[in-house]
Write a protein that holds these residues in place. Structure first.
Motif, short mmCIF file in Angstrom:
data_model
loop_
_atom_site.label_atom_id
_atom_site.label_comp_id
_atom_site.label_asym_id
_atom_site.label_seq_id
_atom_site.Cartn_x
_atom_site.Cartn_y
_atom_site.Cartn_z
N ARG A 245 11.34 -0.58 3.02
CA ARG A 245 9.93 -0.76 2.72
C ARG A 245 9.24 -1.35 3.94
NH1 ARG A 245 7.22 -0.22 -1.76
NH2 ARG A 245 8.33 0.23 -3.67
N SER A 246 8.64 -0.49 4.72
CA SER A 246 7.96 -0.98 5.92
C SER A 246 6.83 -0.03 6.30
CB SER A 246 8.93 -1.12 7.08
OG SER A 246 9.32 0.16 7.55
N MET A 247 5.88 -0.58 7.02
CA MET A 247 4.77 0.24 7.52
C MET A 247 5.30 1.28 8.51
SD MET A 247 2.00 -0.54 6.04
CE MET A 247 0.75 0.15 7.11
N VAL A 248 6.30 0.90 9.29
CA VAL A 248 6.86 1.82 10.28
C VAL A 248 7.48 3.03 9.58
CG1 VAL A 248 8.61 2.08 12.08
CG2 VAL A 248 7.22 0.02 11.98
N GLU B 91 7.20 4.81 -2.10
CA GLU B 91 8.51 4.17 -2.14
C GLU B 91 8.78 3.34 -0.90
OE1 GLU B 91 11.54 7.13 -2.64
OE2 GLU B 91 10.70 7.83 -4.53
N VAL B 92 8.23 3.74 0.24
CA VAL B 92 8.54 3.04 1.49
C VAL B 92 7.46 2.05 1.93
CG1 VAL B 92 10.04 4.87 2.33
CG2 VAL B 92 7.64 4.88 2.97
N LEU B 93 6.28 2.16 1.37
CA LEU B 93 5.21 1.22 1.74
C LEU B 93 5.54 -0.19 1.25
CD1 LEU B 93 1.86 3.09 1.09
CD2 LEU B 93 2.55 1.98 3.20
N PRO B 94 5.23 -1.21 2.03
CA PRO B 94 5.39 -2.58 1.55
C PRO B 94 4.49 -2.81 0.33
CG PRO B 94 5.06 -2.55 3.92
CD PRO B 94 4.82 -1.16 3.43
#
Length: 182
Positions: free
Chosen positions: A98-101, A164-167
């Motif tokens: 879970r990251s912006m990258v 799913e991956v966004l903080p």
């Protein structure tokens, strides 16, 4: 090893009908010949090396550099015999994904696959975003424009994966902006 997509992989990603699992598709999108196996593992999770090997054997990926020796990789899983280590490992791996990258890289890969002039503009905007607020704004713009460039089902799968991956905090921002139905 820096895996790179083959023509078969590009065709499979564009067709959306290839016999690939969603996680395999995500990995293929991220395999650009620039990222090494360690970076892919950080983005996808600990199963990434095995998936890369499967995709190489299936003809979807090629290795851009000599493969790393297998014995050290075999020693690493055998080394932690304690039961406490595996229970603490999955939580950080989930949090790490879970990251912006990860969200940014995923959507850049999706936009690269689109054959629409607006996708190229959105791609450049996302690539040039320098802080989290600019990235969120670029993600929002791409999510708003994606339904006009692709099928509704594909668009929904992209949205779900992105969410799913966004903080969690950034996910709440998109929900407040109306990008995500509340």
């Amino acid at each position: 090893m820096q895996p790179c997509k083959t023509d078969l992989a590009r065709d499979a990603l564009q067709a959306h009908r290839a016999p690939l699992a969603m996680r395999q598709r995500r990995l293929l999108i991220l395999c650009d010949g620039q990222r090494d196996l360690a970076q892919l593992t950080a983005m996808i999770g600990p199963e990434a090396p095995a998936m890369v090997i499967q995709l190489i054997q299936a003809g979807y990926l090629v290795s851009m550099a000599p493969a790393e020796p297998a014995p050290p990789a075999a020693v690493v899983p055998a080394a932690p015999p304690s039961a406490a280590a595996p229970t603490t490992t999955p939580a950080p791996a989930t949090e790490r994904r879970r990251s912006m990258v990860a969200a940014r890289i995923y959507l850049i890969g999706i936009l690269e696959l689109q054959r629409h002039p607006q996708a190229a503009v959105l791609l450049r905007t996302l690539q040039q975003a320098r802080n989290d607020e600019q990235v969120v704004a670029a993600l929002r713009g791409a999510l708003d424009a994606l339904p006009g460039m692709t099928s509704p089902g594909y668009c929904e799968r992209v949205r779900q994966r992105l969410f799913e991956v966004l903080p969690e905090t950034r996910l709440a921002e998109l929900e407040q902006a109306g990008v995500i139905p509340g």
